[in-house]
Design a protein around this motif. Structure first.
Motif, mmCIF file in Angstrom:
data_model
loop_
_atom_site.group_PDB
_atom_site.id
_atom_site.type_symbol
_atom_site.label_atom_id
_atom_site.label_comp_id
_atom_site.label_asym_id
_atom_site.label_seq_id
_atom_site.Cartn_x
_atom_site.Cartn_y
_atom_site.Cartn_z
ATOM 1 N N LEU A 170 0.804 -1.220 0.000
ATOM 2 C CA LEU A 170 0.000 0.000 0.000
ATOM 3 C C LEU A 170 0.842 1.278 0.000
ATOM 4 O O LEU A 170 0.296 2.370 -0.098
ATOM 5 N N ASP A 171 2.141 1.147 0.090
ATOM 6 C CA ASP A 171 3.014 2.315 0.018
ATOM 7 C C ASP A 171 3.113 2.776 -1.436
ATOM 8 O O ASP A 171 3.367 1.966 -2.333
ATOM 9 N N VAL A 172 2.924 4.079 -1.691
ATOM 10 C CA VAL A 172 2.899 4.581 -3.070
ATOM 11 C C VAL A 172 4.228 5.181 -3.528
ATOM 12 O O VAL A 172 4.332 5.670 -4.654
ATOM 13 N N SER A 173 5.241 5.154 -2.690
ATOM 14 C CA SER A 173 6.503 5.776 -3.078
ATOM 15 C C SER A 173 7.126 5.038 -4.260
ATOM 16 O O SER A 173 7.045 3.819 -4.372
ATOM 17 N N ARG A 174 7.702 5.824 -5.171
ATOM 18 C CA ARG A 174 8.405 5.329 -6.361
ATOM 19 C C ARG A 174 7.510 4.499 -7.275
ATOM 20 O O ARG A 174 7.990 3.647 -8.020
ATOM 21 N N ARG A 175 6.263 4.762 -7.274
ATOM 22 C CA ARG A 175 5.350 4.027 -8.150
ATOM 23 C C ARG A 175 5.500 4.454 -9.608
ATOM 24 O O ARG A 175 5.809 5.610 -9.912
ATOM 25 N N HIS A 188 -1.867 3.955 -15.597
ATOM 26 C CA HIS A 188 -2.950 4.626 -16.315
ATOM 27 C C HIS A 188 -2.596 6.067 -16.686
ATOM 28 O O HIS A 188 -3.419 6.798 -17.220
ATOM 29 N N GLY A 189 -1.363 6.471 -16.352
ATOM 30 C CA GLY A 189 -0.876 7.788 -16.732
ATOM 31 C C GLY A 189 -0.939 8.845 -15.660
ATOM 32 O O GLY A 189 -0.389 9.934 -15.820
ATOM 33 N N PHE A 190 -1.594 8.572 -14.527
ATOM 34 C CA PHE A 190 -1.827 9.583 -13.499
ATOM 35 C C PHE A 190 -1.190 9.152 -12.177
ATOM 36 O O PHE A 190 -1.425 8.033 -11.706
ATOM 37 N N PRO A 191 -0.405 10.026 -11.552
ATOM 38 C CA PRO A 191 0.159 9.701 -10.239
ATOM 39 C C PRO A 191 -0.913 9.708 -9.166
ATOM 40 O O PRO A 191 -1.985 10.299 -9.337
ATOM 41 N N PRO A 192 -0.654 9.056 -8.042
ATOM 42 C CA PRO A 192 -1.667 9.021 -6.971
ATOM 43 C C PRO A 192 -1.869 10.384 -6.332
ATOM 44 O O PRO A 192 -1.004 11.267 -6.410
ATOM 45 N N LEU A 193 -3.029 10.564 -5.721
ATOM 46 C CA LEU A 193 -3.246 11.720 -4.864
ATOM 47 C C LEU A 193 -2.215 11.686 -3.741
ATOM 48 O O LEU A 193 -1.634 10.633 -3.450
ATOM 49 N N SER A 194 -1.995 12.816 -3.117
ATOM 50 C CA SER A 194 -1.060 12.848 -1.996
ATOM 51 C C SER A 194 -1.746 13.408 -0.768
ATOM 52 O O SER A 194 -2.420 14.440 -0.835
ATOM 53 N N PHE A 195 -1.600 12.682 0.348
ATOM 54 C CA PHE A 195 -2.117 13.147 1.635
ATOM 55 C C PHE A 195 -0.939 13.437 2.559
ATOM 56 O O PHE A 195 -0.859 12.955 3.684
ATOM 57 N N GLY A 196 0.000 14.218 2.057
ATOM 58 C CA GLY A 196 1.205 14.495 2.812
ATOM 59 C C GLY A 196 2.091 13.273 2.867
ATOM 60 O O GLY A 196 2.248 12.552 1.878
ATOM 61 N N ASN A 197 2.651 12.995 4.032
ATOM 62 C CA ASN A 197 3.562 11.853 4.173
ATOM 63 C C ASN A 197 2.845 10.527 4.371
ATOM 64 O O ASN A 197 3.476 9.497 4.580
ATOM 65 N N TYR A 198 1.535 10.549 4.315
ATOM 66 C CA TYR A 198 0.732 9.342 4.522
ATOM 67 C C TYR A 198 1.061 8.280 3.475
ATOM 68 O O TYR A 198 0.960 8.516 2.268
ATOM 69 N N SER A 199 1.474 7.109 3.929
ATOM 70 C CA SER A 199 1.671 5.918 3.107
ATOM 71 C C SER A 199 2.550 6.164 1.884
ATOM 72 O O SER A 199 2.293 5.666 0.794
ATOM 73 N N GLY A 200 3.605 6.953 2.068
ATOM 74 C CA GLY A 200 4.576 7.165 0.996
ATOM 75 C C GLY A 200 4.218 8.236 -0.001
ATOM 76 O O GLY A 200 4.929 8.429 -0.993
ATOM 77 N N GLY A 201 3.129 8.982 0.235
ATOM 78 C CA GLY A 201 2.676 9.955 -0.749
ATOM 79 C C GLY A 201 3.361 11.301 -0.702
ATOM 80 O O GLY A 201 3.066 12.171 -1.518
ATOM 81 N N GLY A 202 4.307 11.475 0.228
ATOM 82 C CA GLY A 202 4.948 12.779 0.372
ATOM 83 C C GLY A 202 5.662 13.248 -0.878
ATOM 84 O O GLY A 202 5.717 14.451 -1.155
#
Length: 330
Positions: A79-84, A88-102
């Protein structure tokens, strides 16, 4: 937004890829060759994998081929999104440092697909023209839902679900997408927040109540369903997924708190869920940008017409997909 304008070409920055509404996806991947997301792979995903779960970081995976030649899609349960990469062409939303989204939180606007075009700035009711995330608020009775995504995706959903049911929509009254303010930190509002949630940042909007206009913050545990590699979120501000708290460190990919459906218009909710999944733009392997574009063009949205034969094919695909039993998402 006029429903006839939903066939938008969304240019994927620093590639020659184009995303369109209703695209079936597939095709080859490309490497992003510049900007803050350089080196990531983009494209290759199909609409068959458009659903994630209620957990941020869901919606990623890969195809594997067995010895007998059978190809099967295997979700990535991390579930960590870092370095994904972005299938589908679109990066994930980011909720700050939550689950690698920083790492996605401060990406330059020009490096993100589907951002707000300058001529649409006047439609933004909250926030400013540099907003990267927009929300569509959908109210039915005393229930309010939000769809959180980039501007083009939100406008596409808005146009489609506003159509009559007989035309493939959900008979919703069209809304004006709201630019979302970023940086509402959960821990600053809730001193008893779990340690892993204290730095989780939400998106802020405004909500009219009997007491006037109040600020509303949307967090990842309010999400009923993620789509397109966690780049689109379907949210109920009244929903609280216990498994998504504490930094999303519960690794059960499918775990979610049951959603209370009391008083909810389930057919309407099903229509929204199925239409979002069928309509949101993803990379279209049949369209490639071959000319050199300016940075502004790459960052923006090109409104164009799709050839009649493509529109016919899209219409047939959409109607067939709506007839099939879609995945229950909540």
């Amino acid at each position: 937004m006029d429903p006839t304008d939903v066939y938008l070409n969304v240019l994927i920055p620093h590639t020659s890829l184009v995303a369109t509404a209703f695209s079936s996806g597939g095709g080859s991947k490309q490497s992003i060759n510049g900007g803050g997301l350089a080196g990531r792979a983009s494209g290759g995903g199909t609409r068959n994998e458009i659903y994630g779960t209620a957990r941020y970081g869901s919606g990623y995976g890969q195809y594997t081929t067995s010895a007998d030649g059978t190809t099967q899609y295997q979700p990535d349960f991390t579930l960590d999104v870092s370095r994904r990469d972005f299938p589908h062409g679109f990066p994930p939303l980011s909720f700050g440092n939550y689950s690698g989204g920083g790492e996605y939180y401060s990406v330059e606007q020009g490096d993100l697909p589907g951002v707000l075009a300058p001529h649409h700035c006047a439609t933004a009711t909250i926030g400013s023209c540099d907003a990267r995330v927009f929300a569509l608020d959908i109210s039915v009775g005393d229930q309010t839902w939000y769809v959180l995504a980039d501007y083009v995706t939100v406008e596409t959903i808005n146009a489609i679900v506003s159509l009559p049911v007989a035309q493939g929509g959900c008979n919703m009254i069209g809304r004006i997408p709201q630019a979302m303010a970023r940086g509402s930190t959960y821990g600053s509002q809730n001193e008893t927040a779990p340690i892993g949630d204290k730095e989780t940042q939400g998106y802020s909007t405004a909500r009219a109540t009997g007491l006037g206009i109040i600020r509303l913050d949307l967090y990842p545990w309010n999400v009923l369903q993620f789509y397109r590699g966690s780049s689109v979120a379907f949210i109920s501000p009244d929903y609280d997924n216990a498994f998504a708290h504490n930094g999303n460190n519960n690794t059960d990919y499918w775990a979610s708190t049951p959603f209370n459906k009391t008083g909810v218009d389930i057919p309407f909710l099903d229509c929204l869920n199925h239409t979002i999944a069928a309509a949101i733009p993803i990379v279209n392997p049949t369209l490639i940008v071959r000319s050199r574009l300016s940075k502004g063009q790459i960052a923006g949205i090109v409104v164009g017409s799709v050839a009649g034969v493509v529109l016919i094919a899209v219409g047939i695909w959409f109607w067939h997909s709506r007839q099939k039993k879609a995945k229950q998402a909540y």
